[in-house]
Design an enzyme around this catalytic site. Structure first.
Site, PDB file in Angstrom:
ATOM      1  N   GLY A 206       0.823  -1.221   0.000  1.00  0.00           N
ATOM      2  CA  GLY A 206       0.000   0.000   0.000  1.00  0.00           C
ATOM      3  C   GLY A 206       0.852   1.263   0.000  1.00  0.00           C
ATOM      4  O   GLY A 206       0.503   2.266  -0.630  1.00  0.00           O
TER       5      GLY A 206
ATOM      6  N   GLU B 210      12.700   7.990 -28.031  1.00  0.00           N
ATOM      7  CA  GLU B 210      13.904   7.713 -28.840  1.00  0.00           C
ATOM      8  C   GLU B 210      13.796   6.347 -29.531  1.00  0.00           C
ATOM      9  O   GLU B 210      14.773   5.611 -29.679  1.00  0.00           O
ATOM     10  CB  GLU B 210      15.170   7.880 -28.013  1.00  0.00           C
ATOM     11  CG  GLU B 210      15.273   9.341 -27.564  1.00  0.00           C
ATOM     12  CD  GLU B 210      16.633   9.765 -27.105  1.00  0.00           C
ATOM     13  OE1 GLU B 210      17.627   9.281 -27.666  1.00  0.00           O
ATOM     14  OE2 GLU B 210      16.684  10.617 -26.198  1.00  0.00           O
TER      15      GLU B 210
ATOM     16  N   GLU C 179       9.476  -1.606 -29.787  1.00  0.00           N
ATOM     17  CA  GLU C 179       9.178  -2.377 -31.002  1.00  0.00           C
ATOM     18  C   GLU C 179      10.156  -1.958 -32.111  1.00  0.00           C
ATOM     19  O   GLU C 179      10.656  -2.793 -32.866  1.00  0.00           O
ATOM     20  CB  GLU C 179       7.724  -2.132 -31.439  1.00  0.00           C
ATOM     21  CG  GLU C 179       6.675  -2.739 -30.505  1.00  0.00           C
ATOM     22  CD  GLU C 179       6.580  -2.068 -29.123  1.00  0.00           C
ATOM     23  OE1 GLU C 179       6.874  -0.860 -29.003  1.00  0.00           O
ATOM     24  OE2 GLU C 179       6.220  -2.764 -28.161  1.00  0.00           O
TER      25      GLU C 179
HETATM   26  N1  CAA Z   1      22.804   5.249 -39.376  1.00  0.00           N
HETATM   27  C1  CAA Z   1      22.984   5.813 -40.604  1.00  0.00           C
HETATM   28  N2  CAA Z   1      22.108   5.631 -41.610  1.00  0.00           N
HETATM   29  C2  CAA Z   1      21.030   4.859 -41.389  1.00  0.00           C
HETATM   30  C3  CAA Z   1      20.798   4.250 -40.149  1.00  0.00           C
HETATM   31  C4  CAA Z   1      21.736   4.452 -39.120  1.00  0.00           C
HETATM   32  N3  CAA Z   1      21.573   3.906 -37.921  1.00  0.00           N
HETATM   33  N4  CAA Z   1      19.643   3.550 -40.212  1.00  0.00           N
HETATM   34  C5  CAA Z   1      19.173   3.708 -41.459  1.00  0.00           C
HETATM   35  N5  CAA Z   1      20.008   4.508 -42.168  1.00  0.00           N
HETATM   36  C6  CAA Z   1      19.894   4.893 -43.571  1.00  0.00           C
HETATM   37  C7  CAA Z   1      19.779   3.629 -44.429  1.00  0.00           C
HETATM   38  O1  CAA Z   1      21.062   3.146 -44.766  1.00  0.00           O
HETATM   39  C8  CAA Z   1      19.017   4.122 -45.624  1.00  0.00           C
HETATM   40  O2  CAA Z   1      19.869   4.819 -46.496  1.00  0.00           O
HETATM   41  P1  CAA Z   1      20.018   4.352 -48.052  1.00  0.00           P
HETATM   42  O3  CAA Z   1      18.636   4.222 -48.574  1.00  0.00           O
HETATM   43  O4  CAA Z   1      20.800   5.486 -48.650  1.00  0.00           O
HETATM   44  O5  CAA Z   1      20.746   3.072 -47.995  1.00  0.00           O
HETATM   45  C9  CAA Z   1      18.091   5.182 -45.039  1.00  0.00           C
HETATM   46  O6  CAA Z   1      18.677   5.595 -43.790  1.00  0.00           O
HETATM   47  C10 CAA Z   1      16.694   4.636 -44.808  1.00  0.00           C
HETATM   48  O7  CAA Z   1      16.812   3.526 -43.943  1.00  0.00           O
HETATM   49  P2  CAA Z   1      15.644   2.467 -43.740  1.00  0.00           P
HETATM   50  O8  CAA Z   1      15.121   2.031 -45.088  1.00  0.00           O
HETATM   51  O9  CAA Z   1      16.110   1.435 -42.777  1.00  0.00           O
HETATM   52  O10 CAA Z   1      14.533   3.395 -43.057  1.00  0.00           O
HETATM   53  P3  CAA Z   1      13.105   3.034 -42.502  1.00  0.00           P
HETATM   54  O11 CAA Z   1      12.153   4.063 -42.966  1.00  0.00           O
HETATM   55  O12 CAA Z   1      12.760   1.600 -42.759  1.00  0.00           O
HETATM   56  O13 CAA Z   1      13.251   3.310 -40.925  1.00  0.00           O
HETATM   57  C11 CAA Z   1      13.683   2.823 -38.628  1.00  0.00           C
HETATM   58  C12 CAA Z   1      14.099   2.650 -40.106  1.00  0.00           C
HETATM   59  C13 CAA Z   1      14.780   2.137 -37.823  1.00  0.00           C
HETATM   60  C14 CAA Z   1      12.341   2.176 -38.336  1.00  0.00           C
HETATM   61  C15 CAA Z   1      13.626   4.338 -38.278  1.00  0.00           C
HETATM   62  O14 CAA Z   1      12.547   4.939 -38.935  1.00  0.00           O
HETATM   63  C16 CAA Z   1      13.510   4.612 -36.788  1.00  0.00           C
HETATM   64  O15 CAA Z   1      14.503   4.578 -36.053  1.00  0.00           O
HETATM   65  N6  CAA Z   1      12.285   4.948 -36.292  1.00  0.00           N
HETATM   66  C17 CAA Z   1      12.119   5.390 -34.913  1.00  0.00           C
HETATM   67  C18 CAA Z   1      12.235   6.889 -34.824  1.00  0.00           C
HETATM   68  C19 CAA Z   1      12.623   7.362 -33.455  1.00  0.00           C
HETATM   69  O16 CAA Z   1      13.458   6.767 -32.765  1.00  0.00           O
HETATM   70  N7  CAA Z   1      12.040   8.480 -33.039  1.00  0.00           N
HETATM   71  C20 CAA Z   1      12.390   9.052 -31.775  1.00  0.00           C
HETATM   72  C21 CAA Z   1      12.254  10.528 -31.835  1.00  0.00           C
HETATM   73  S1  CAA Z   1      13.358  11.374 -30.800  1.00  0.00           S
HETATM   74  C22 CAA Z   1      12.713  11.389 -29.255  1.00  0.00           C
HETATM   75  O17 CAA Z   1      11.920  10.566 -28.892  1.00  0.00           O
HETATM   76  C23 CAA Z   1      13.331  12.380 -28.369  1.00  0.00           C
HETATM   77  C24 CAA Z   1      12.490  13.309 -27.586  1.00  0.00           C
HETATM   78  O18 CAA Z   1      12.745  14.513 -27.502  1.00  0.00           O
HETATM   79  C25 CAA Z   1      11.414  12.729 -26.742  1.00  0.00           C
END
Ligand code: CAA
Length: 385
Positions: free
Chosen positions: A346, A369, A373
């Site tokens: 509690g 960030e 998932e």
């Molecule tokens: N480093 C460098 N480049 C990268 C990379 C990395 N880690 N990951 C992907 N890329 C590049 C890829 O190589 C690709 O480039 P090319 O096409 O030239 O080869 C390009 O980026 C696209 O990559 P993907 O096809 O993999 O991209 P996607 O659309 O499928 O997305 C994902 C990948 C991992 C899902 C990404 O969208 C992601 O991380 N999503 C989550 C977003 C996120 O974390 N948001 C948090 C916001 S910040 C916050 O929360 C802070 C706050 O203030 C509260």
């Protein structure tokens, strides 16, 4: 043997600095934590305290006024502060998140203009990637920037942005070329908060991290000079992803601090609290819970430290490790804080004790960030390469 020692020993200077930060956190931050949460108050006094002790220098190299002590030291500091106040730890985390795009991709001019004043704590940054309709999929953003002579004109609304209204500048991601498709036509800019057309929109009322303002910055025809562009035009998505590869460690460290803070509190409480003529820690039901909580924290710390070493060494699998550390530590924060509430019973459910705050603060670490998932997506994609 030397290689083994190198792997397992944290440098003595790091441990000494950690002890100093632990003392500051216990003596100066912990007594303020409940009221910061209760009043949803941005703790300007704690910010000044961190600046006095050079904590905002932790994310930066010496040439930009920082401590030059690397990723592990920064995250050890974040853990120590989060053990007593997750909102205060977030100030240090965003000092890194909001400046990483400039540190990793910015011109020398941008670095000189922004980094030293962030390292001293004078300026506060914000990282503006997410939008109301683009959270996990930032490539689907609609904020746009159009070139006009030597300037760029930015229009759009961002969402869930930490430090809203506090930040001196925002790193803003905007579409600069719609033709090249999802994620490729995005560019990163620095937008100072005093530019005409910038305004502070809706501020959120949140479950946890209530001492940190979160909300919608609005960019309505905001003009920035071409020098404010970070990296190359069209490179913004990579700037964001590379930034998050580093900064997710800060979330892991914050989550670990929340978990360890809750575990420590529950363990101490279980020694004091007596039922059936014994401290409740003497009952196996409670003792084994505490053992599991401590084990999860220790395992998370090992993964975090390893991921920090990988980031500092620029190892190719650092993104995978930082996603794994963030995933494991945030899930640990959630499960450990739920159990801490259970140990207190509690008393765990009421505001007189801090563990209900730890539970509320833990939840965001599974979301921001990149949701967990998304971390699993990053990790699983790395397995097929
Ligand atoms: N480093 C460098 N480049 C990268 C990379 C990395 N880690 N990951 C992907 N890329 C590049 C890829 O190589 C690709 O480039 P090319 O096409 O030239 O080869 C390009 O980026 C696209 O990559 P993907 O096809 O993999 O991209 P996607 O659309 O499928 O997305 C994902 C990948 C991992 C899902 C990404 O969208 C992601 O991380 N999503 C989550 C977003 C996120 O974390 N948001 C948090 C916001 S910040 C916050 O929360 C802070 C706050 O203030 C509260």
């Amino acid at each position: 043997m030397e290689a083994l020692a190198d792997l397992y020993a944290v440098p003595q200077e790091h441990l000494d600095f950690r002890d100093t930060i632990r003392r500051i956190a216990r003596e100066r931050v912990a007594p303020r934590a409940a009221e910061i949460d209760e009043n949803a108050e941005y703790p300007h006094d704690i910010r000044e305290l961190f600046a006095e002790h050079d904590l905002f220098g932790l994310p930066f190299d010496e040439e930009h006024g920082g401590t030059g002590t690397g990723t592990l030291m920064l995250n050890m500091a974040i853990e120590e502060i989060a053990k007593v106040c997750a909102s205060s730890a977030l100030m240090l985390m965003v000092q890194e998140l909001g400046t990483l795009p400039i540190r990793l991709f910015g011109s020398d001019e941008l670095k000189d203009r922004f980094l030293p004043r962030c390292a001293s704590g004078e300026w506060t940054p914000a990282f503006a990637l997410s939008e109301p309709e683009a959270g996990s999929d930032p490539g689907g953003m609609i904020t746009r920037a159009v070139r006009d002579g030597d300037e760029w004109v930015i229009d759009g609304t961002k969402n869930w942005i930490t430090n809203l209204g506090i930040a001196d500048f925002y790193v803003v991601f905007a579409v600069t070329d719609r033709e090249v498709g999802h994620s490729h036509g995005i560019t990163a800019f620095v937008v100072e908060a005093d530019r005409p057309g910038f305004s502070v929109g809706k501020l959120e009322h949140k479950l946890g991290i209530r001492g940190s303002p979160t909300g919608q910055p609005i960019f309505d025809g905001v003009r920035v000079p071409a020098e404010n562009l970070i990296g190359n035009e069209g490179e913004g998505f990579k700037v964001a992803m590379a930034t998050l590869d580093h900064s997710r460690l800060g979330v892991a460290a914050q989550a670990l601090g929340i978990a360890q803070g809750a575990a420590d509190y529950a363990a101490a409480y279980a020694q004091e609290r007596r039922q059936f003529d014994k401290p409740i820690a003497a009952f196996q039901a409670i003792a084994f819970k505490l053992a599991d909580m401590e084990t999860q924290c220790a395992a998370g710390r090992e993964l975090l430290y390893k991921a920090c070493a990988k980031v500092d060494r620029h190892e190719p699998d650092m993104g995978k490790y930082s996603a794994m550390a963030k995933l494991f530590c945030s899930d640990t924060a959630m499960s450990v804080t739920v159990e801490a509430v259970q140990v207190l019973g509690g008393y765990g459910y009421v505001k007189e004790y801090p563990v209900e705050r730890y539970l509320r603060d833990a939840k965001i670490t599974q979301i921001y960030e990149g949701t967990n998932e998304i971390q699993r997506l990053v990790i699983s994609r790395s397995l097929s390469r």
